[in-house]
Enzyme design. Structure first.
Site, PDB file in Angstrom:
ATOM      1  N   CYS A 142       0.825  -1.211   0.000  1.00 48.51           N
ATOM      2  CA  CYS A 142       0.000   0.000   0.000  1.00 48.51           C
ATOM      3  C   CYS A 142       0.865   1.269   0.000  1.00 48.51           C
ATOM      4  CB  CYS A 142      -1.004  -0.023   1.146  1.00 48.51           C
ATOM      5  SG  CYS A 142      -2.368   1.154   0.866  1.00 48.51           S
ATOM      6  N   HIS A 234      -4.258  -4.270  -0.154  1.00 50.63           N
ATOM      7  CA  HIS A 234      -4.047  -4.891   1.158  1.00 50.63           C
ATOM      8  C   HIS A 234      -4.516  -6.340   1.139  1.00 50.63           C
ATOM      9  CE1 HIS A 234      -2.667  -1.684   3.835  1.00 50.63           C
ATOM     10  NE2 HIS A 234      -3.494  -0.859   3.236  1.00 50.63           N
ATOM     11  N   GLU A 236      -3.480  -8.701   2.757  1.00 49.84           N
ATOM     12  CA  GLU A 236      -3.392  -9.275   4.106  1.00 49.84           C
ATOM     13  C   GLU A 236      -4.605  -8.976   4.974  1.00 49.84           C
ATOM     14  OE1 GLU A 236      -2.085  -5.078   4.904  1.00 49.84           O
ATOM     15  OE2 GLU A 236      -2.044  -6.477   3.223  1.00 49.84           O
TER      16      GLU A 236
END
Length: 304
Positions: A142, A234, A236
């Site tokens: 990011c 993102h 994750e």
């Protein structure tokens, strides 16, 4: 295979309940194979939540991974207990003479600031420069992806008309081991106020766009050797991260859109739909296996 983390890290209990095999340092020293050494510079405000998210993905592979957590010396965390930082984290000064197989630099909520106005920018540039010759493969996530593209290649970021928040459909733009096993199209979360532009990246011969989205733009960029990987989203994030960010933002009276393609019928009171999990796990597994394990020298000191 397990992930090896410092004994007592809170993430261990959470991940153990999910069936992720987390090995303590004491047990790991009896293993005969060399584990991968992974460094994580955690710039996110809620460091414990980010630890869980990243360790969940790093631990779901057949490879043993030793994790070292890093924080900036020039910026003191405000949203994570200092006791946690002092117990589980280290500083760049303490690791700069070491070498690592992999390195993850997380996002940070500073994207509306010019890079040079971020209070730890000088330290971050020193760390990024160090990574050139002391890390085999680095993943920038990011804001860190934007920072890395700017520092290494002079690529600027641009402010968006409104926050980009949601889960977006992406396509694989170029064959890469990072997307081995992926379908042609997949979903991934984004949460940002700025972007990098395809036309700027296309001007840099060393870089390739590996995945992109009609709505969210460029998603994954890598250099030719895939030793630098820039992820603008993102992957994750867990099921509820975008929801929590949305409620946080509206609680601050910010005018933000409901995260796209996330809540059933765009109703924030309903449980978010998880559509990116297989991509996230496969992407991190491919990074560990193909970009690091199969290429990194057996002797860490041979990384250059």
């Amino acid at each position: 295979m397990p992930i090896n983390v410092p004994s007592g890290l809170p993430a261990v209990k959470v991940l153990a309940k999910e069936g992720i095999f987390v090995m303590t340092e004491k047990r790991a020293i009896h293993q005969d194979i060399r584990p991968l050494e992974i460094l994580i510079l955690n710039l996110m405000p809620d460091k414990i939540k980010t630890e869980i998210q990243l360790l969940r993905l790093l631990g779901n592979t057949p490879l043993q991974v030793n994790v070292t957590l890093l924080y900036t010396e020039t910026h003191k965390p405000k949203h994570t207990p200092i006791e946690h930082i002092l117990k589980f984290y280290t500083t760049f000064s303490a690791v700069k003479d070491r070498k690592f197989d992999g390195f993850i630099i997380t996002g940070a909520p500073v994207e509306l600031l010019p890079f040079e106005e971020v209070d730890y920018w000088e330290e971050l540039t020193e760390i990024m420069e160090w990574s050139r010759h002391n890390v085999y493969s680095t993943m920038f996530i990011c804001w860190a992806a934007q920072a890395g593209l700017y520092y290494f290649y002079g690529i600027p970021k641009y402010e968006l008309p409104q926050k980009l928040s949601g889960v977006y459909k992406h396509r694989v733009a170029k064959d890469s081991v990072l997307f081995r096993g992926h379908d042609d199209f997949f979903w991934a979360p984004h949460s940002r106020y700025t972007e990098v532009k395809k036309e700027d990246i296309d001007k840099v011969p060393e870089l390739e766009i590996l995945a992109e989205s009609d709505e969210a733009g460029v998603y994954v960029v890598a250099n030719k050797s895939e030793r630098q990987i820039f992820v603008t989203g993102h992957p994750e994030y867990d099921r509820y991260t975008l929801r929590d960010e949305y409620y946080r933002d509206i609680g601050r009276n910010l005018k933000v859109p409901i995260p796209a393609n996330y809540f059933p019928n765009d109703d924030p009171t309903k449980t978010p739909i998880l559509t990116w999990w297989s991509h996230a796990h496969l992407f991190f597994s491919n990074w560990l296996n193909y970009c690091i394990y199969q290429k990194t020298p057996y002797r860490l000191e041979d990384i250059h």
